[in-house]
Design a protein around this motif. Structure first.
Motif, mmCIF file in Angstrom:
data_model
loop_
_atom_site.group_PDB
_atom_site.id
_atom_site.type_symbol
_atom_site.label_atom_id
_atom_site.label_comp_id
_atom_site.label_asym_id
_atom_site.label_seq_id
_atom_site.Cartn_x
_atom_site.Cartn_y
_atom_site.Cartn_z
ATOM 1 N N UNK A 6 37.336 0.964 66.712
ATOM 2 C CA UNK A 6 38.596 0.376 66.272
ATOM 3 C C UNK A 6 39.737 0.696 67.232
ATOM 4 N N UNK A 7 39.895 1.938 67.576
ATOM 5 C CA UNK A 7 40.975 2.362 68.470
ATOM 6 C C UNK A 7 40.392 3.308 69.509
ATOM 7 N N UNK A 8 40.882 3.223 70.741
ATOM 8 C CA UNK A 8 40.462 4.158 71.774
ATOM 9 C C UNK A 8 41.684 4.714 72.481
ATOM 10 N N UNK A 9 41.504 5.893 73.060
ATOM 11 C CA UNK A 9 42.560 6.523 73.822
ATOM 12 C C UNK A 9 42.539 5.936 75.234
ATOM 13 N N UNK A 10 43.678 5.560 75.736
ATOM 14 C CA UNK A 10 43.798 5.091 77.115
ATOM 15 C C UNK A 10 44.367 6.260 77.918
ATOM 16 N N UNK A 11 43.489 7.016 78.550
ATOM 17 C CA UNK A 11 43.921 8.184 79.302
ATOM 18 C C UNK A 11 42.726 8.942 79.835
#
Length: 100
Positions: free
Chosen positions: A75-80
């Motif tokens: 659903x959501x991922x960290x961009x980093x």
């Protein structure tokens, strides 16, 4: 802050508030065999004092670090970037975190 309710066959999770972009953060999740606490930069940010959490589990699913799934889909991922991950066999005190 929030906590997903404990349901039969489900895990318990902790999360905190949204963090500003383009900033380095140190996160640590500590389970003492009774409860879990999430630390951000060495400060407690979320914990589950009323729901027992006796350790880590995968519920038979792969681990996901830097994101979460909902309804069987990412659903959501960290961009980093994640610089380091350390799993140990005991609850560490804040002084033993790899934060510097």
């Amino acid at each position: 802050m929030g906590r997903l309710p404990s349901e039969p066959g489900r895990g318990v999770t902790n999360w905190s508030h949204e963090l500003p972009l383009n900033t380095w953060w140190h996160g640590a999740v500590v389970n003492d065999g009774r409860h879990t606490t999430l630390y951000v930069n060495g400060c407690p940010a979320a914990r589950n004092p009323s729901t027992p959490a006796t350790g880590l589990t995968t519920l038979g699913l792969p681990w996901l670090l830097g994101g979460y799934e909902y309804g069987g889909k990412i659903d959501q991922i960290m961009h980093g970037w994640i610089g380091d991950v350390r799993l140990v066999d005991r609850a560490l005190p804040v002084r033993d975190f790899m934060s510097s």
